[in-house]
Design a protein around this motif. Sequence first.
Motif, PDB file in Angstrom:
ATOM      1  N   LEU A  67      -3.953  16.315  -1.630  1.00  0.00           N
ATOM      2  CA  LEU A  67      -4.232  14.918  -1.298  1.00  0.00           C
ATOM      3  C   LEU A  67      -3.233  13.989  -1.983  1.00  0.00           C
ATOM      4  CD1 LEU A  67      -6.060  12.606  -0.180  1.00  0.00           C
ATOM      5  CD2 LEU A  67      -7.383  12.812  -2.294  1.00  0.00           C
ATOM      6  N   ASN A  68      -3.013  14.205  -3.256  1.00  0.00           N
ATOM      7  CA  ASN A  68      -2.091  13.345  -3.994  1.00  0.00           C
ATOM      8  C   ASN A  68      -0.653  13.502  -3.514  1.00  0.00           C
ATOM      9  OD1 ASN A  68      -3.423  11.822  -6.452  1.00  0.00           O
ATOM     10  ND2 ASN A  68      -4.532  13.742  -6.176  1.00  0.00           N
ATOM     11  N   VAL A  72       2.009  10.429  -1.622  1.00  0.00           N
ATOM     12  CA  VAL A  72       3.406  10.136  -1.944  1.00  0.00           C
ATOM     13  C   VAL A  72       4.291  10.400  -0.731  1.00  0.00           C
ATOM     14  CG1 VAL A  72       5.326  10.656  -3.483  1.00  0.00           C
ATOM     15  CG2 VAL A  72       2.977  10.657  -4.372  1.00  0.00           C
ATOM     16  N   GLU A  73       4.055  11.507  -0.039  1.00  0.00           N
ATOM     17  CA  GLU A  73       4.865  11.846   1.125  1.00  0.00           C
ATOM     18  C   GLU A  73       4.722  10.810   2.237  1.00  0.00           C
ATOM     19  OE1 GLU A  73       3.502  15.738   2.054  1.00  0.00           O
ATOM     20  OE2 GLU A  73       4.753  16.737   0.524  1.00  0.00           O
ATOM     21  N   ASN A  74       3.500  10.346   2.465  1.00  0.00           N
ATOM     22  CA  ASN A  74       3.287   9.329   3.497  1.00  0.00           C
ATOM     23  C   ASN A  74       3.909   7.995   3.107  1.00  0.00           C
ATOM     24  OD1 ASN A  74       1.282   9.918   5.960  1.00  0.00           O
ATOM     25  ND2 ASN A  74       0.731  11.270   4.256  1.00  0.00           N
ATOM     26  N   ALA A  75       3.828   7.653   1.829  1.00  0.00           N
ATOM     27  CA  ALA A  75       4.445   6.416   1.366  1.00  0.00           C
ATOM     28  C   ALA A  75       5.957   6.460   1.561  1.00  0.00           C
ATOM     29  CB  ALA A  75       4.098   6.169  -0.099  1.00  0.00           C
ATOM     30  N   ALA A  98       4.038   6.909  -8.114  1.00  0.00           N
ATOM     31  CA  ALA A  98       5.119   7.433  -7.286  1.00  0.00           C
ATOM     32  C   ALA A  98       5.110   6.799  -5.897  1.00  0.00           C
ATOM     33  CB  ALA A  98       5.006   8.947  -7.187  1.00  0.00           C
ATOM     34  N   ALA A  99       3.916   6.619  -5.335  1.00  0.00           N
ATOM     35  CA  ALA A  99       3.815   6.011  -4.008  1.00  0.00           C
ATOM     36  C   ALA A  99       4.342   4.576  -4.017  1.00  0.00           C
ATOM     37  CB  ALA A  99       2.370   6.047  -3.519  1.00  0.00           C
ATOM     38  N   LYS A 100       4.039   3.843  -5.076  1.00  0.00           N
ATOM     39  CA  LYS A 100       4.573   2.487  -5.213  1.00  0.00           C
ATOM     40  C   LYS A 100       6.098   2.509  -5.338  1.00  0.00           C
ATOM     41  CE  LYS A 100       2.679  -0.516  -7.967  1.00  0.00           C
ATOM     42  NZ  LYS A 100       2.056  -1.167  -9.145  1.00  0.00           N
TER      43      LYS A 100
END
Length: 366
Positions: A67-68, A72-75, A98-100
Amino acid sequence: MRILYAETSAYAPSSAHFLEALEASAARGEHEFRFLDEAVFIKSSRSIAERIADRVAGRPLSGYQQLNRALVENAAAFSPDMILIGKGRWFTPAALEAAKKVSGATLVNWATDDPFNPADNSRELLKSIPLYDLYVCTKKEIMSDVRRAGCPNVAYVRFGYKPEVHFPEAPATDEERERFACDVMFVGGCDAHRIQYFEALVRAMPDVKLRLYGAYWERARALRPYARGFAVARDYRLAVGGAKIAVNLVRRSNRDDHVMRTFEIPACGGFMLTERSSTHEELFQEDHEAGFFGSPDEFVAKVRSYLPRDQDRANIAAAGYRRITRGRHAYGDRLAEIIDVARTLKGSQKLPAAGAAQTREIESNG
């Protein structure tokens, strides 16, 4: 605006809260969005052994890392302007950070529950609070705690209803009509403080036709005969419509001042008898758009008073329906409120603003 939205669909159609609104918005060409469904990775129902292991480990045993990583991959792939996280119990601080970083997005939490309630939080959730650019609280009482925990920008946005799900519907058959017809009904879990209201009711009115939908009502001995399992989607609408009185109780452990049923019951055309709170008093005119009570004794008295008054209940239900459906209380309206405050904060360069404290309450029309 490009929105990456992460929440669970495990309790559909109640959640994910903004999914239908985002789909409609995308169809109108207003926003682009991508939905990350937590339910794909983490099961909502687990065995006793899994729940014990989860509590010891502090996280689910399976799906957690995936999930985590997916966040990040989608972001990175979608490059959203805003990442909207529903609750966020299982997202790690590292993944959020990381997503940010890979997207430059504004990170927003939609706090459907009290993040400080130990029965429903996680270590990751508490550690992540300072990373959010905006924490959107559905309970006024948690706002100061969120600020103290490190989030600089806090907003208050109420729950809402889904027009695609919550609307009046008549039973299609005599069997359906009989199955849902009752004097009093409640939809929600068997929390300790809720038991007292219905135990008082059946003691005072042993012939009352009561229906209790939700988890664990069979565990309360006096209320076991009234437990009816779960009522979701169409069954929810029929349960509300089939009851003379639809009861609304908040969740004390969540520090609620209102709940989803506050909007769903009137939107489904039901007569709502609701626990008195400041928010309910702001939203509804007592005895004109909803009935109120503040104690088990008053609850019983109000049930006695309203049950024989069919026309009064119908008039109040109709007024409550108009109040909610004409008052910009759908989740599309709530989404617009969140986007508006996020844009305002970003435009005023308050994102990020570590160490600075700003509170902006977004009040719904009402």
